[in-house]
Motif scaffolding. Sequence first.
Motif, PDB file in Angstrom:
ATOM      1  N   ALA A   1     -14.423   4.542   3.776  1.00  0.00           N
ATOM      2  CA  ALA A   1     -15.009   3.813   2.646  1.00  0.00           C
ATOM      3  C   ALA A   1     -14.032   3.735   1.475  1.00  0.00           C
ATOM      4  O   ALA A   1     -13.854   2.661   0.872  1.00  0.00           O
ATOM      5  N   ALA A   2     -13.384   4.851   1.165  1.00  0.00           N
ATOM      6  CA  ALA A   2     -12.449   4.872   0.036  1.00  0.00           C
ATOM      7  C   ALA A   2     -11.223   3.998   0.298  1.00  0.00           C
ATOM      8  O   ALA A   2     -10.756   3.289  -0.594  1.00  0.00           O
ATOM      9  N   GLY A   3     -10.694   4.023   1.526  1.00  0.00           N
ATOM     10  CA  GLY A   3      -9.547   3.177   1.857  1.00  0.00           C
ATOM     11  C   GLY A   3      -9.881   1.696   1.704  1.00  0.00           C
ATOM     12  O   GLY A   3      -9.104   0.925   1.138  1.00  0.00           O
ATOM     13  N   LEU A   4     -11.058   1.304   2.193  1.00  0.00           N
ATOM     14  CA  LEU A   4     -11.488  -0.090   2.047  1.00  0.00           C
ATOM     15  C   LEU A   4     -11.693  -0.427   0.573  1.00  0.00           C
ATOM     16  O   LEU A   4     -11.318  -1.509   0.114  1.00  0.00           O
TER      17      LEU A   4
ATOM     18  N   ASP B   1      -3.000  -6.522   7.268  1.00  0.00           N
ATOM     19  CA  ASP B   1      -1.713  -7.201   7.139  1.00  0.00           C
ATOM     20  C   ASP B   1      -0.795  -6.372   6.253  1.00  0.00           C
ATOM     21  O   ASP B   1      -1.003  -6.275   5.052  1.00  0.00           O
ATOM     22  N   LEU B   2       0.210  -5.768   6.859  1.00  0.00           N
ATOM     23  CA  LEU B   2       1.168  -4.956   6.120  1.00  0.00           C
ATOM     24  C   LEU B   2       2.493  -5.694   5.913  1.00  0.00           C
ATOM     25  O   LEU B   2       3.466  -5.107   5.445  1.00  0.00           O
TER      26      LEU B   2
ATOM     27  N   LEU C   1      -7.315  15.767  -5.050  1.00  0.00           N
ATOM     28  CA  LEU C   1      -5.879  15.833  -4.816  1.00  0.00           C
ATOM     29  C   LEU C   1      -5.601  16.996  -3.877  1.00  0.00           C
ATOM     30  O   LEU C   1      -5.971  18.136  -4.152  1.00  0.00           O
ATOM     31  N   ASP C   2      -4.948  16.690  -2.747  1.00  0.00           N
ATOM     32  CA  ASP C   2      -4.588  17.705  -1.759  1.00  0.00           C
ATOM     33  C   ASP C   2      -3.074  17.790  -1.681  1.00  0.00           C
ATOM     34  O   ASP C   2      -2.376  16.768  -1.759  1.00  0.00           O
ATOM     35  N   ALA C   3      -2.553  19.002  -1.528  1.00  0.00           N
ATOM     36  CA  ALA C   3      -1.108  19.194  -1.370  1.00  0.00           C
ATOM     37  C   ALA C   3      -0.649  18.435  -0.131  1.00  0.00           C
ATOM     38  O   ALA C   3      -1.302  18.458   0.905  1.00  0.00           O
ATOM     39  N   ASN C   4       0.469  17.724  -0.266  1.00  0.00           N
ATOM     40  CA  ASN C   4       0.950  16.908   0.847  1.00  0.00           C
ATOM     41  C   ASN C   4       2.050  17.566   1.665  1.00  0.00           C
ATOM     42  O   ASN C   4       2.589  16.958   2.583  1.00  0.00           O
TER      43      ASN C   4
ATOM     44  N   PHE D   1       0.854  -1.183   0.000  1.00  0.00           N
ATOM     45  CA  PHE D   1       0.000   0.000   0.000  1.00  0.00           C
ATOM     46  C   PHE D   1       0.889   1.232   0.000  1.00  0.00           C
ATOM     47  O   PHE D   1       1.989   1.195   0.522  1.00  0.00           O
ATOM     48  N   ASN D   2       0.400   2.348  -0.558  1.00  0.00           N
ATOM     49  CA  ASN D   2       1.167   3.573  -0.375  1.00  0.00           C
ATOM     50  C   ASN D   2       0.984   4.017   1.071  1.00  0.00           C
ATOM     51  O   ASN D   2       0.076   3.561   1.769  1.00  0.00           O
ATOM     52  N   SER D   3       1.847   4.893   1.542  1.00  0.00           N
ATOM     53  CA  SER D   3       1.865   5.236   2.965  1.00  0.00           C
ATOM     54  C   SER D   3       0.559   5.887   3.423  1.00  0.00           C
ATOM     55  O   SER D   3       0.113   5.659   4.550  1.00  0.00           O
ATOM     56  N   HIS D   4      -0.071   6.669   2.548  1.00  0.00           N
ATOM     57  CA  HIS D   4      -1.344   7.297   2.926  1.00  0.00           C
ATOM     58  C   HIS D   4      -2.423   6.232   3.142  1.00  0.00           C
ATOM     59  O   HIS D   4      -3.163   6.285   4.131  1.00  0.00           O
ATOM     60  N   ILE D   5      -2.515   5.276   2.240  1.00  0.00           N
ATOM     61  CA  ILE D   5      -3.524   4.209   2.371  1.00  0.00           C
ATOM     62  C   ILE D   5      -3.207   3.358   3.597  1.00  0.00           C
ATOM     63  O   ILE D   5      -4.116   2.962   4.333  1.00  0.00           O
ATOM     64  N   GLU D   6      -1.929   3.070   3.847  1.00  0.00           N
ATOM     65  CA  GLU D   6      -1.543   2.324   5.057  1.00  0.00           C
ATOM     66  C   GLU D   6      -2.034   3.029   6.308  1.00  0.00           C
ATOM     67  O   GLU D   6      -2.625   2.406   7.190  1.00  0.00           O
ATOM     68  N   ARG D   7      -1.793   4.338   6.405  1.00  0.00           N
ATOM     69  CA  ARG D   7      -2.239   5.098   7.583  1.00  0.00           C
ATOM     70  C   ARG D   7      -3.759   5.081   7.698  1.00  0.00           C
ATOM     71  O   ARG D   7      -4.308   4.923   8.790  1.00  0.00           O
ATOM     72  N   LEU D   8      -4.435   5.235   6.575  1.00  0.00           N
ATOM     73  CA  LEU D   8      -5.893   5.243   6.591  1.00  0.00           C
ATOM     74  C   LEU D   8      -6.443   3.881   7.024  1.00  0.00           C
ATOM     75  O   LEU D   8      -7.336   3.803   7.878  1.00  0.00           O
ATOM     76  N   LEU D   9      -5.907   2.799   6.480  1.00  0.00           N
ATOM     77  CA  LEU D   9      -6.381   1.464   6.850  1.00  0.00           C
ATOM     78  C   LEU D   9      -6.027   1.131   8.301  1.00  0.00           C
ATOM     79  O   LEU D   9      -6.831   0.536   9.021  1.00  0.00           O
TER      80      LEU D   9
END
Length: 194
Positions: free
Chosen positions: A135-138, A164-165, A107-110, A7-15
């Motif tokens: 919902a989007a992360g899932l 599971d990462l 898209l938001d500035a990171n 997963f990218n780091s943003h999706i990892e944090r969200l999940l």
Amino acid sequence: MTSEMRFNSHIERLLTTTVRLVNVLTPGLDGGRPVTPPTGPALREVVAETVLGVGRDFSPSAADARALRTSAAEAREVFAALTDGAADRAAALVNAMLRSSDARPQLDANGNGGHTLHFHGPDDSFVRGWAAGIAAGLAMAIGGDAGSRLGLCSAPNCDRAYVDLSRNSHRRFCSTRCQNRVKTAAYRARATVG
């Protein structure tokens, strides 16, 4: 999903945050101990602590925290469906969550000169934003063939969620504690037979 896919780091944090919200906001068992979700001021505090540093830092109101329990309960159903091997049911549940939150990609500035894909509700409220994000992360996990990396603990007397990462994607337990309980019980069972 191959073992090399991550997963990218943003999706990892969200999940990971979704898992924490599910585990603190929904009743059940954690290693044989009953989990009773907090109420009153403690509910607002635990939600604020759980989402701190993930996305924009809003301080949830008591009403926000109560409303977020609904998203956590819906996410728990998705984890349960995936644990049961019911990917179509999980997808249907996530689609319902996406519709009810009215998740919209943006898209938001990171802060590092780039942009990160976020999902927002039709307004900028705490609850709509988090409902859309959960919902989007899932959806991204399931749609990206990573649904097998989401589940509920397979240890007896435990139903806590996990993501599971790991590289090998063989996780079945919410924690090392539950994994060790199962291994110890299996060892003892073999010792009494032998």
